[in-house]
Design a protein around this motif. Structure first.
Motif, PDB file in Angstrom:
ATOM      1  N   PHE C  11       0.834  -1.206   0.000  1.00 13.03           N
ATOM      2  CA  PHE C  11       0.000   0.000   0.000  1.00 13.03           C
ATOM      3  C   PHE C  11       0.868   1.256   0.000  1.00 13.03           C
ATOM      4  O   PHE C  11       0.565   2.223  -0.699  1.00 13.03           O
ATOM      5  CB  PHE C  11      -0.896   0.024   1.236  1.00 13.03           C
ATOM      6  CG  PHE C  11      -1.952  -1.038   1.253  1.00 13.03           C
ATOM      7  CD1 PHE C  11      -2.567  -1.433   0.095  1.00 13.03           C
ATOM      8  CD2 PHE C  11      -2.330  -1.639   2.438  1.00 13.03           C
ATOM      9  CE1 PHE C  11      -3.534  -2.404   0.108  1.00 13.03           C
ATOM     10  CE2 PHE C  11      -3.301  -2.612   2.459  1.00 13.03           C
ATOM     11  CZ  PHE C  11      -3.910  -2.999   1.290  1.00 13.03           C
ATOM     12  N   ILE C  13       3.892   1.552  -1.188  1.00 11.57           N
ATOM     13  CA  ILE C  13       4.532   1.772  -2.491  1.00 11.57           C
ATOM     14  C   ILE C  13       3.522   2.312  -3.499  1.00 11.57           C
ATOM     15  O   ILE C  13       3.860   3.155  -4.336  1.00 11.57           O
ATOM     16  CB  ILE C  13       5.210   0.482  -2.967  1.00 11.57           C
ATOM     17  CG1 ILE C  13       6.291   0.096  -1.969  1.00 11.57           C
ATOM     18  CG2 ILE C  13       5.868   0.668  -4.309  1.00 11.57           C
ATOM     19  CD1 ILE C  13       7.043  -1.129  -2.317  1.00 11.57           C
ATOM     20  N   TYR C  14       2.245   1.882  -3.403  1.00  5.31           N
ATOM     21  CA  TYR C  14       1.240   2.473  -4.308  1.00  5.31           C
ATOM     22  C   TYR C  14       1.083   3.966  -4.038  1.00  5.31           C
ATOM     23  O   TYR C  14       0.919   4.761  -4.969  1.00  5.31           O
ATOM     24  CB  TYR C  14      -0.139   1.821  -4.138  1.00  5.31           C
ATOM     25  CG  TYR C  14      -0.161   0.339  -4.268  1.00  5.31           C
ATOM     26  CD1 TYR C  14       0.781  -0.321  -5.017  1.00  5.31           C
ATOM     27  CD2 TYR C  14      -1.143  -0.409  -3.645  1.00  5.31           C
ATOM     28  CE1 TYR C  14       0.762  -1.676  -5.117  1.00  5.31           C
ATOM     29  CE2 TYR C  14      -1.174  -1.768  -3.750  1.00  5.31           C
ATOM     30  CZ  TYR C  14      -0.215  -2.398  -4.483  1.00  5.31           C
ATOM     31  OH  TYR C  14      -0.240  -3.744  -4.576  1.00  5.31           O
ATOM     32  N   ILE C  15       1.138   4.345  -2.753  1.00  5.95           N
ATOM     33  CA  ILE C  15       1.007   5.774  -2.431  1.00  5.95           C
ATOM     34  C   ILE C  15       2.207   6.549  -2.957  1.00  5.95           C
ATOM     35  O   ILE C  15       2.061   7.679  -3.452  1.00  5.95           O
ATOM     36  CB  ILE C  15       0.823   5.937  -0.917  1.00  5.95           C
ATOM     37  CG1 ILE C  15      -0.564   5.416  -0.530  1.00  5.95           C
ATOM     38  CG2 ILE C  15       0.915   7.382  -0.507  1.00  5.95           C
ATOM     39  CD1 ILE C  15      -0.781   5.310   0.927  1.00  5.95           C
ATOM     40  N   ILE C  16       3.412   5.930  -2.926  1.00  8.81           N
ATOM     41  CA  ILE C  16       4.591   6.601  -3.502  1.00  8.81           C
ATOM     42  C   ILE C  16       4.409   6.806  -5.003  1.00  8.81           C
ATOM     43  O   ILE C  16       4.693   7.884  -5.539  1.00  8.81           O
ATOM     44  CB  ILE C  16       5.854   5.778  -3.193  1.00  8.81           C
ATOM     45  CG1 ILE C  16       6.171   5.870  -1.707  1.00  8.81           C
ATOM     46  CG2 ILE C  16       7.039   6.283  -3.988  1.00  8.81           C
ATOM     47  CD1 ILE C  16       7.280   4.954  -1.288  1.00  8.81           C
ATOM     48  N   LEU C  17       3.879   5.786  -5.699  1.00  6.94           N
ATOM     49  CA  LEU C  17       3.619   5.926  -7.143  1.00  6.94           C
ATOM     50  C   LEU C  17       2.636   7.062  -7.394  1.00  6.94           C
ATOM     51  O   LEU C  17       2.824   7.880  -8.302  1.00  6.94           O
ATOM     52  CB  LEU C  17       3.013   4.632  -7.675  1.00  6.94           C
ATOM     53  CG  LEU C  17       3.932   3.600  -8.280  1.00  6.94           C
ATOM     54  CD1 LEU C  17       3.109   2.453  -8.780  1.00  6.94           C
ATOM     55  CD2 LEU C  17       4.671   4.201  -9.427  1.00  6.94           C
ATOM     56  N   MET C  19       2.109   9.644  -5.542  1.00  7.07           N
ATOM     57  CA  MET C  19       2.768  10.923  -5.298  1.00  7.07           C
ATOM     58  C   MET C  19       3.653  11.325  -6.469  1.00  7.07           C
ATOM     59  O   MET C  19       3.721  12.515  -6.809  1.00  7.07           O
ATOM     60  CB  MET C  19       3.605  10.828  -4.022  1.00  7.07           C
ATOM     61  CG  MET C  19       2.808  10.958  -2.761  1.00  7.07           C
ATOM     62  SD  MET C  19       3.638  10.246  -1.366  1.00  7.07           S
ATOM     63  CE  MET C  19       5.130  11.168  -1.312  1.00  7.07           C
ATOM     64  N   ILE C  20       4.320  10.341  -7.108  1.00 10.56           N
ATOM     65  CA  ILE C  20       5.137  10.660  -8.295  1.00 10.56           C
ATOM     66  C   ILE C  20       4.253  11.252  -9.398  1.00 10.56           C
ATOM     67  O   ILE C  20       4.576  12.273 -10.018  1.00 10.56           O
ATOM     68  CB  ILE C  20       5.858   9.398  -8.798  1.00 10.56           C
ATOM     69  CG1 ILE C  20       6.903   8.950  -7.792  1.00 10.56           C
ATOM     70  CG2 ILE C  20       6.529   9.646 -10.131  1.00 10.56           C
ATOM     71  CD1 ILE C  20       7.465   7.596  -8.095  1.00 10.56           C
ATOM     72  N   ASN C  39      -1.323   9.573 -16.315  1.00  5.18           N
ATOM     73  CA  ASN C  39      -1.368   8.127 -16.572  1.00  5.18           C
ATOM     74  C   ASN C  39      -0.837   7.349 -15.371  1.00  5.18           C
ATOM     75  O   ASN C  39      -1.455   6.360 -14.939  1.00  5.18           O
ATOM     76  CB  ASN C  39      -0.518   7.845 -17.807  1.00  5.18           C
ATOM     77  CG  ASN C  39      -1.096   6.778 -18.660  1.00  5.18           C
ATOM     78  OD1 ASN C  39      -1.720   5.864 -18.149  1.00  5.18           O
ATOM     79  ND2 ASN C  39      -0.913   6.882 -19.952  1.00  5.18           N
ATOM     80  N   ILE C  40       0.289   7.809 -14.814  1.00  3.68           N
ATOM     81  CA  ILE C  40       0.873   7.108 -13.662  1.00  3.68           C
ATOM     82  C   ILE C  40      -0.071   7.175 -12.464  1.00  3.68           C
ATOM     83  O   ILE C  40      -0.270   6.182 -11.758  1.00  3.68           O
ATOM     84  CB  ILE C  40       2.251   7.715 -13.341  1.00  3.68           C
ATOM     85  CG1 ILE C  40       3.233   7.400 -14.445  1.00  3.68           C
ATOM     86  CG2 ILE C  40       2.778   7.182 -12.039  1.00  3.68           C
ATOM     87  CD1 ILE C  40       4.546   8.072 -14.280  1.00  3.68           C
ATOM     88  N   THR C  43      -2.950   4.708 -12.946  1.00  6.90           N
ATOM     89  CA  THR C  43      -2.519   3.316 -12.800  1.00  6.90           C
ATOM     90  C   THR C  43      -2.291   2.952 -11.342  1.00  6.90           C
ATOM     91  O   THR C  43      -2.584   1.835 -10.933  1.00  6.90           O
ATOM     92  CB  THR C  43      -1.246   3.083 -13.612  1.00  6.90           C
ATOM     93  OG1 THR C  43      -1.286   3.895 -14.752  1.00  6.90           O
ATOM     94  CG2 THR C  43      -1.147   1.677 -14.047  1.00  6.90           C
ATOM     95  N   ALA C  44      -1.765   3.923 -10.553  1.00  3.13           N
ATOM     96  CA  ALA C  44      -1.540   3.632  -9.135  1.00  3.13           C
ATOM     97  C   ALA C  44      -2.856   3.380  -8.417  1.00  3.13           C
ATOM     98  O   ALA C  44      -2.958   2.464  -7.588  1.00  3.13           O
ATOM     99  CB  ALA C  44      -0.796   4.794  -8.484  1.00  3.13           C
ATOM    100  N   ILE C  46      -5.666   2.248  -9.764  1.00  4.62           N
ATOM    101  CA  ILE C  46      -6.198   0.958 -10.206  1.00  4.62           C
ATOM    102  C   ILE C  46      -5.471  -0.179  -9.500  1.00  4.62           C
ATOM    103  O   ILE C  46      -6.072  -1.167  -9.071  1.00  4.62           O
ATOM    104  CB  ILE C  46      -6.091   0.857 -11.733  1.00  4.62           C
ATOM    105  CG1 ILE C  46      -7.024   1.852 -12.386  1.00  4.62           C
ATOM    106  CG2 ILE C  46      -6.460  -0.520 -12.216  1.00  4.62           C
ATOM    107  CD1 ILE C  46      -6.856   1.925 -13.845  1.00  4.62           C
ATOM    108  N   LEU C  47      -4.142  -0.022  -9.324  1.00  2.00           N
ATOM    109  CA  LEU C  47      -3.344  -1.031  -8.616  1.00  2.00           C
ATOM    110  C   LEU C  47      -3.824  -1.201  -7.188  1.00  2.00           C
ATOM    111  O   LEU C  47      -3.947  -2.331  -6.685  1.00  2.00           O
ATOM    112  CB  LEU C  47      -1.899  -0.564  -8.645  1.00  2.00           C
ATOM    113  CG  LEU C  47      -0.761  -1.503  -8.381  1.00  2.00           C
ATOM    114  CD1 LEU C  47      -0.926  -2.698  -9.239  1.00  2.00           C
ATOM    115  CD2 LEU C  47       0.505  -0.803  -8.702  1.00  2.00           C
ATOM    116  N   PHE C  48      -4.160  -0.100  -6.519  1.00  2.00           N
ATOM    117  CA  PHE C  48      -4.659  -0.167  -5.148  1.00  2.00           C
ATOM    118  C   PHE C  48      -5.973  -0.954  -5.078  1.00  2.00           C
ATOM    119  O   PHE C  48      -6.146  -1.830  -4.226  1.00  2.00           O
ATOM    120  CB  PHE C  48      -4.862   1.256  -4.626  1.00  2.00           C
ATOM    121  CG  PHE C  48      -5.515   1.328  -3.289  1.00  2.00           C
ATOM    122  CD1 PHE C  48      -4.837   0.916  -2.167  1.00  2.00           C
ATOM    123  CD2 PHE C  48      -6.803   1.781  -3.162  1.00  2.00           C
ATOM    124  CE1 PHE C  48      -5.439   0.974  -0.944  1.00  2.00           C
ATOM    125  CE2 PHE C  48      -7.402   1.837  -1.937  1.00  2.00           C
ATOM    126  CZ  PHE C  48      -6.724   1.431  -0.828  1.00  2.00           C
TER     127      PHE C  48
END
Lengths: 95, 81, 126
Positions: C11, C13-17, C19-20, C39-40, C43-44, C46-48
């Motif tokens: 979770f 790492i998804y939040i880091i994505l 934030m990027i 886009n990033i 995708t983050a 959707i990953l969550f």
């Protein structure tokens, strides 16, 4: 200005990480997300739709209106692209 | 649900995302974004979401990259940041 | 403590994505870079949602040898929750639709102003 933006983004990330501390863990079978409607979909899919693949049966049968709305969105997006690009080409030729 | 494999792919995904927003050439950035989409697709296969994985591989990594490249050919590939 | 971290590190790492992606959308001046950031970000998220669906000890949501059987008893805890997969399938297609419209608007901006940098566009508009 970049520093202000970076601090803002880090604040948002910090709040979100604080929110994950109360969440059920990854792969928890008793999490609220997998307790409410999806057990009925998993149990009744072969009886009601005769499809072994549950994702397909939910996508096209239980939630068919959702998929129809999705096709409307794609149609609108394609229409918007054609109108935007073609309209400007014709205007440039007339000038 | 294999934890070390998952961690390795997540680290690759984060590296791809950081590279895609920092590289100066736009065509390279778009190519790295395609690689990011394929890593994401690998991760969804590992989590058990096969339908989402092949939709991502065909729609987002295929058509999305083609749309980006078409837009960059019609405009410019230089960027200042 | 170590179990708590192992259950939740993905979770974070998804939040880091996410934030990027948000940082790219706010800070970058080039419009294509802003679209890549969007886009990033999507995708983050959707990953969550997909990661909420996974169960420990569950397999893919496809029934084996189920054709033609009427009264099949299915154990719910053996299969991954299929509902978030369906909703995120819709979200991926909507993501590509927004990407197409954004790139069409971007081509129009380039035809009118001749550049994709935000500050140069603002200078030419005045």
């Amino acid at each position: 200005m970049k520093i202000v933006n970076l601090i803002l983004v880090l604040c948002i990330g910090g709040f979100l990480i604080y929110g994950t501390l109360d969440m059920p863990g990854w792969g928890d079978p008793d999490s609220p997300a997998s307790k409410h409607v999806s057990p009925r979909y998993i149990q009744k899919t072969i009886e009601e739709t005769a499809t072994p693949n549950m994702v397909t049966s939910i996508l096209a049968d239980y939630r068919g209106y959702d998929t129809m709305g999705e096709t409307t969105v794609i149609f609108t997006a394609g229409m918007a692209c054609i109108l935007l690009l073609h309209g400007s080409i014709r205007k440039n030729r007339n000038d | 649900m294999i934890t070390p494999f998952n961690l390795i792919i997540l680290i690759f995904v984060v590296i791809c995302a950081i590279t895609a927003i920092t590289v100066k050439d736009l065509l390279s950035a778009v190519m790295i974004l395609g690689a990011y989409s394929f890593f994401m697709c690998l991760m969804w296969t590992e989590m058990g979401a096969v339908d989402v994985a092949f939709t991502e591989a065909s729609v987002s990594a295929g058509i999305g990259t083609i749309l980006f490249i078409a837009a960059i050919i019609k405009t410019t590939r230089r960027s200042k940041d | 403590m170590i179990d708590f971290i192992i259950e939740r590190y993905n979770f974070w790492i998804y939040i880091i994505l996410m934030m990027i992606g948000l940082y790219a959308m706010i800070t970058k001046r080039n419009l294509v870079k802003k679209v890549i950031g969007m886009n990033i970000f999507q995708t983050a998220i959707i990953l969550f949602y997909i990661s909420l669906a996974s169960k420990r000890g569950g397999t893919l949501p496809i029934l084996e040898h189920a054709h033609g059987e009427e009264n099949l008893t299915v154990d719910v805890s053996n299969y991954i929750n299929p509902l978030p997969h369906v909703l995120m399938l819709t979200a991926i297609v909507v993501m590509v639709a927004t990407l197409g419209v954004a790139l069409a608007i971007l081509i129009l901006i380039y035809r009118k102003y001749g550049t994709l940098e935000e500050d140069e566009i603002l200078k030419k508009m005045q």
